[in-house]
Design a protein around this motif. Sequence first.
Motif, PDB file in Angstrom:
ATOM      1  N   GLN A   1      14.841 -16.246 -24.935  1.00 28.39           N
ATOM      2  CA  GLN A   1      13.828 -16.576 -25.925  1.00 28.39           C
ATOM      3  C   GLN A   1      14.473 -16.964 -27.256  1.00 28.39           C
ATOM      4  OE1 GLN A   1      10.432 -13.546 -24.081  1.00 28.39           O
ATOM      5  NE2 GLN A   1      11.723 -12.828 -25.760  1.00 28.39           N
ATOM      6  N   LYS A   2      13.663 -17.075 -28.275  1.00 32.72           N
ATOM      7  CA  LYS A   2      14.154 -17.454 -29.587  1.00 32.72           C
ATOM      8  C   LYS A   2      15.054 -16.365 -30.164  1.00 32.72           C
ATOM      9  CE  LYS A   2      10.143 -20.312 -30.774  1.00 32.72           C
ATOM     10  NZ  LYS A   2       9.008 -20.490 -31.722  1.00 32.72           N
ATOM     11  N   ASN A   3      15.914 -16.773 -31.093  1.00 30.78           N
ATOM     12  CA  ASN A   3      16.807 -15.850 -31.796  1.00 30.78           C
ATOM     13  C   ASN A   3      17.733 -15.088 -30.852  1.00 30.78           C
ATOM     14  OD1 ASN A   3      15.526 -16.512 -34.281  1.00 30.78           O
ATOM     15  ND2 ASN A   3      13.895 -15.050 -33.819  1.00 30.78           N
ATOM     16  N   LYS A   4      18.045 -15.732 -29.692  1.00 33.34           N
ATOM     17  CA  LYS A   4      18.957 -15.150 -28.709  1.00 33.34           C
ATOM     18  C   LYS A   4      18.475 -13.800 -28.168  1.00 33.34           C
ATOM     19  CE  LYS A   4      23.072 -17.481 -30.504  1.00 33.34           C
ATOM     20  NZ  LYS A   4      24.458 -17.323 -31.006  1.00 33.34           N
ATOM     21  N   GLU A   5      17.152 -13.637 -28.148  1.00 31.76           N
ATOM     22  CA  GLU A   5      16.583 -12.429 -27.569  1.00 31.76           C
ATOM     23  C   GLU A   5      16.119 -12.714 -26.141  1.00 31.76           C
ATOM     24  OE1 GLU A   5      13.602 -10.586 -29.951  1.00 31.76           O
ATOM     25  OE2 GLU A   5      15.027  -9.965 -31.504  1.00 31.76           O
ATOM     26  N   PHE A   6      15.986 -11.658 -25.353  1.00 31.73           N
ATOM     27  CA  PHE A   6      15.606 -11.792 -23.951  1.00 31.73           C
ATOM     28  C   PHE A   6      14.303 -11.056 -23.668  1.00 31.73           C
ATOM     29  CE2 PHE A   6      20.088 -12.671 -23.896  1.00 31.73           C
ATOM     30  CZ  PHE A   6      20.244 -13.622 -22.900  1.00 31.73           C
ATOM     31  N   GLY A   7      13.532 -11.650 -22.758  1.00 27.31           N
ATOM     32  CA  GLY A   7      12.343 -10.990 -22.237  1.00 27.31           C
ATOM     33  C   GLY A   7      12.509 -10.801 -20.738  1.00 27.31           C
ATOM     34  N   LEU A   8      12.083  -9.670 -20.222  1.00 28.58           N
ATOM     35  CA  LEU A   8      12.232  -9.365 -18.800  1.00 28.58           C
ATOM     36  C   LEU A   8      10.870  -9.049 -18.198  1.00 28.58           C
ATOM     37  CD1 LEU A   8      15.106  -8.886 -20.011  1.00 28.58           C
ATOM     38  CD2 LEU A   8      15.409  -7.091 -18.316  1.00 28.58           C
ATOM     39  N   THR A   9      10.722  -9.337 -16.924  1.00 28.35           N
ATOM     40  CA  THR A   9       9.548  -8.891 -16.182  1.00 28.35           C
ATOM     41  C   THR A   9      10.035  -8.036 -15.032  1.00 28.35           C
ATOM     42  OG1 THR A   9       8.301 -10.886 -16.722  1.00 28.35           O
ATOM     43  CG2 THR A   9       7.502  -9.552 -14.875  1.00 28.35           C
ATOM     44  N   ARG A  10       9.558  -6.796 -15.002  1.00 30.64           N
ATOM     45  CA  ARG A  10       9.978  -5.851 -13.971  1.00 30.64           C
ATOM     46  C   ARG A  10       8.941  -5.807 -12.859  1.00 30.64           C
ATOM     47  NH1 ARG A  10      10.296  -0.657 -12.211  1.00 30.64           N
ATOM     48  NH2 ARG A  10      12.339   0.362 -12.086  1.00 30.64           N
TER      49      ARG A  10
END
Length: 254
Positions: A188-197
């Motif tokens: 995602q933006k700003n080198k952040e990550f989103g995960l779906t478990r």
Amino acid sequence: MRRVSGKERRRIRQARNLGITISLFLSIILLAFLYIGSIFNIENIETSGNHKTSSSDLINGSGIRFGENIFKVSTKEAEENLLKLPYVKTASVTREKKNTIRITVVEREEVFSILSNGVIFTCDRDGRILSKSKTTSVYPIVKGIDVNDSDLGLNIFEENEDIEPLRDIITTAIDMDIIDKYLEIRLQKNKEFGLTRVGNIKIDFGKSERIKNKFNFIEKTLESLEAKGKTTTLIKLNMDPPVTFLKDGEKVEE
């Protein structure tokens, strides 16, 4: 001790030279028989260890040809050729019997997929692209990076240093034996990550720092909620302190 005459020495030397000449002649005849005689032409090429790569692809990829003299085959060169195939991690080529070659491989394991411009690239742990398709059964699926022009066998992490944090997240999840619990990883933006478990639990993972601690937090939080008979829809690790949102609307800060 009897003294050997010059004439006897010459006779011994001539006999020795004759023996050497005969040995060389027989060696040449033997080599000619081995390399020219059709009895040693390759009739069978056996393969083992291949599950994703077809036997025909291994044979063609090795560069070995049926009918070729078995002693003319460079097994080292054939092994190097096989390592160019996407799934082949290690390769061994050996001569079996007078006219049989055996190809033994260890294949790379599919670990995650990347969705890029409608195409799914399946990769191993190291980021080597193993296959391209429109569908996949290999999870997690990574979204948010572009590898559309990448060829099979290319290593996405070596080609793009900017996605090195993705490697850290994936390898940590593998080492913790929890990679199969995740369906999706989003850059995602700003080198952040989103995960779906699994269970459609969304996780705002934040940046790729303290990765192991974050994964441990997720697992312990879910274990604690399950023990209480509760479930969550969202865990935000990009907040201080982290916040867990329950399905009943309750918000829990850790």
